[in-house]
Scaffold this motif. Structure first.
Motif, mmCIF file in Angstrom:
data_model
loop_
_atom_site.group_PDB
_atom_site.id
_atom_site.type_symbol
_atom_site.label_atom_id
_atom_site.label_comp_id
_atom_site.label_asym_id
_atom_site.label_seq_id
_atom_site.Cartn_x
_atom_site.Cartn_y
_atom_site.Cartn_z
ATOM 1 N N TYR A 85 57.098 29.531 81.538
ATOM 2 C CA TYR A 85 55.680 29.957 81.143
ATOM 3 C C TYR A 85 54.863 29.572 82.077
ATOM 4 O O TYR A 85 55.009 28.718 82.782
ATOM 5 N N LYS A 86 53.454 30.287 82.028
ATOM 6 C CA LYS A 86 52.606 30.076 82.795
ATOM 7 C C LYS A 86 51.131 30.419 81.965
ATOM 8 O O LYS A 86 51.184 31.168 81.132
ATOM 9 N N THR A 87 49.949 29.704 82.257
ATOM 10 C CA THR A 87 48.916 29.951 81.530
ATOM 11 C C THR A 87 48.039 30.938 82.227
ATOM 12 O O THR A 87 47.905 30.783 83.616
ATOM 13 N N VAL A 88 47.497 31.767 81.549
ATOM 14 C CA VAL A 88 46.723 33.078 82.309
ATOM 15 C C VAL A 88 45.508 33.267 81.491
ATOM 16 O O VAL A 88 45.607 33.056 80.202
ATOM 17 N N LYS A 89 44.522 33.486 82.311
ATOM 18 C CA LYS A 89 43.231 33.742 81.696
ATOM 19 C C LYS A 89 43.136 35.152 81.373
ATOM 20 O O LYS A 89 43.347 36.208 82.252
ATOM 21 N N ARG A 108 48.138 40.167 74.013
ATOM 22 C CA ARG A 108 48.230 39.351 72.731
ATOM 23 C C ARG A 108 46.995 39.808 71.836
ATOM 24 O O ARG A 108 46.104 39.416 71.936
ATOM 25 N N LYS A 135 42.851 31.249 77.426
ATOM 26 C CA LYS A 135 43.872 31.080 78.046
ATOM 27 C C LYS A 135 45.168 31.274 77.055
ATOM 28 O O LYS A 135 44.944 30.821 76.085
ATOM 29 N N VAL A 136 46.121 32.091 77.783
ATOM 30 C CA VAL A 136 47.051 32.596 77.227
ATOM 31 C C VAL A 136 48.442 31.981 77.702
ATOM 32 O O VAL A 136 48.633 32.311 78.910
ATOM 33 N N LYS A 137 49.639 31.569 77.120
ATOM 34 C CA LYS A 137 50.732 30.949 77.494
ATOM 35 C C LYS A 137 51.604 32.275 77.381
ATOM 36 O O LYS A 137 51.846 32.686 76.535
#
Length: 265
Positions: free
Chosen positions: A215-219, A257, A143-145
């Motif tokens: 921001y949002k969290t993305v897999k 990332r 999970k990446v912000k």
């Protein structure tokens, strides 16, 4: 004499009558025989279509048999061809698995051969002529912000006001409060009342701004990028003997990332 003639006449008549009856019987027999023969011929004639039907049935059966065999041959060919296509499309390569920096990834046999040759050359403090680079999936999804929106707000705040009499500065705002909540000063100045206010001659002001990020969290899937610079690929910068693997989190529509890197040796 007359008696003799009479007897002879009777015998002649009787003979003639017998001959007539014989011819009648012969005629009847011949007609019946011919009739029977005609009937038999008709039966034979009727049996001919039956034979024809039998032959046509056997012919149809032959045709059906041939069609079934053709179908079987077609099916067998289709099955064989599909097997060949399947065999050519499915890889039977075992490949090689690496474990680095907590990530596990697998490369194909051809890729592993290149890596192994480069490692072997590196152990001898030598370089291969040409380099390579390829990217493969790892076993990790993280999970990446990620930043999805940025908006900047501006505010003009009275800092001190000057009274008309006596000339005394009055603090109008607590700038520390704004600074604590993310506001930053980017300009200052003095705003005159131009005689509109008897209480104030004017006031000092500061201009503040604050940038709000959403921001949002993305897999994202973690990918391993293995690259190697050969002797003829090298231009400038650091040059190592061994292949290098970079780990990056990637997803379509988002910036990758960077996570980590390591040498393969």
């Amino acid at each position: 004499m007359n008696k003799s003639k009479l007897i002879l006449s009777c015998l002649f008549v009787l003979f003639v009558a017998c001959l007539s009856l014989g011819s009648v019987f012969a005629t009847d027999n011949s007609n019946s025989t011919d009739t029977l023969k005609v009937i038999d011929d008709e039966q034979d004639a009727l049996s001919i279509p039956e034979n024809d039907v039998a032959l046509s049935q056997s012919g149809d059966a032959d045709n059906l048999t041939v069609s079934e065999s053709d179908a079987n041959e077609t099916l067998s060919l289709s099955s064989d061809s599909s097997k060949e296509v399947l065999a050519s499309s499915v890889s039977v390569s075992s490949g090689h698995t690496f474990k680095k920096c907590g990530y596990t990834f697998k490369v194909s046999d051809s890729q592993y051969k290149k890596i192994k040759n480069a490692i072997s050359a590196g152990k001898k403090q030598k370089f291969l002529d040409w380099g390579f680079e390829f990217k493969v999936k790892t076993n990790k999804v993280i999970k990446v912000k990620v930043l999805v929106k940025t908006k900047t707000y501006h505010k003009k705040v009275r800092y001190e006001g000057l009274t008309y009499y006596p000339y005394k500065a009055v603090k109008l705002a607590n700038l520390k409060y704004y600074y604590k909540h993310g506001w930053k000063k980017y300009d200052t100045g003095f705003q005159s009342s131009n005689g509109k206010s008897k209480k104030y001659l004017g006031y000092n002001y500061v201009k503040l701004k604050k940038t709000v990020k959403t921001y949002k969290t993305v897999k994202m899937r973690v990918y391993a990028t293995i690259y190697y610079e050969g002797e003829y690929d090298y231009v400038a910068g650091p040059h190592v003997y061994y292949p290098v693997v970079n780990f990056d989190a990637m997803k379509k529509g988002y910036s990758s990332r960077y996570l980590n890197c390591a040498l393969l040796k």
